[in-house]
Design an enzyme around this catalytic site. Structure first.
Site, mmCIF file in Angstrom:
data_model
loop_
_atom_site.group_PDB
_atom_site.id
_atom_site.type_symbol
_atom_site.label_atom_id
_atom_site.label_comp_id
_atom_site.label_asym_id
_atom_site.label_seq_id
_atom_site.Cartn_x
_atom_site.Cartn_y
_atom_site.Cartn_z
ATOM 1 N NE ARG A 1 56.089 61.453 79.604
ATOM 2 C CZ ARG A 1 56.887 61.722 80.629
ATOM 3 N NH1 ARG A 1 56.807 62.858 81.261
ATOM 4 N NH2 ARG A 1 57.781 60.846 81.008
ATOM 5 N N PRO B 1 61.717 68.881 80.449
ATOM 6 C CG PRO B 1 63.269 67.168 80.150
ATOM 7 C CD PRO B 1 63.054 68.462 80.875
ATOM 8 C CG ASN B 2 58.999 64.445 77.792
ATOM 9 O OD1 ASN B 2 58.760 64.605 76.608
ATOM 10 N ND2 ASN B 2 60.042 63.756 78.218
ATOM 11 C CG HIS C 1 60.310 65.274 91.254
ATOM 12 N ND1 HIS C 1 60.854 65.351 89.998
ATOM 13 C CD2 HIS C 1 61.287 65.580 92.128
ATOM 14 C CE1 HIS C 1 62.132 65.680 90.116
ATOM 15 N NE2 HIS C 1 62.416 65.828 91.390
#
Length: 150
Positions: free
Chosen positions: A20, A12-13, A102
């Site tokens: 963002r 998600p995102n 990440h």
């Protein structure tokens, strides 16, 4: 014979990458990352299958499908890293090598980001190196795949 394919899943995102919170996640878009990975895969003797979803169930389904068709998984599960037992179970069931990625250093951020349901089942975790982490994960996966087929 076709090159082994690594599935690269983004949660998600991550479709908002480049827009963002660029101070945290950078200005590179997800499409840029996917091009980088496609270019990096060729000399490694791999192909990549990049997918992104904001829906947990879709990510679970893709992990289940990968079991039959892919040589490994690279996953940036976004917030699902910290919350999804379903995704962990799907990755485990896939029985494929996993590298968790990440963009930011999750250990230098809020404490709720310090726990990952995926890290204990991953061959490796790369965090805090921005989009370069994906390329490093692909390079590591190439070695894992070669060792597995040897």
């Amino acid at each position: 014979m076709a090159d082994p394919t690594v599935m690269v899943l983004n949660g998600p995102n991550l479709n908002m990458l480049g827009k963002r919170e660029p101070a945290i996640y950078g200005a590179t878009t997800l499409a840029d990352v996917e091009r980088m990975l496609a270019d990096a895969a060729k000399p490694l003797g791999l192909a990549v299958d990049c997918r992104q979803s904001n829906h947990e169930g879709e990510l679970v389904t893709w992990c289940q499908q990968a079991r039959e068709t892919h040589a490994g998984l690279i996953i940036n599960a976004g917030a699902y890293t910290h919350t999804s037992l379903a995704l962990r179970d799907a990755v485990t069931a896939a029985e494929l090598p996993l590298i968790e990625v990440h963009l930011s250093n999750i250990y230098a951020r809020e404490s709720f980001r310090h726990h990952s349901y995926l890290s204990p089942i991953a061959a490796g975790v790369i965090c805090g190196l921005g989009v370069q982490g994906y390329v490093l994960a692909l390079q590591a996966m190439a070695e894992i795949v070669k060792a597995h087929v040897a």
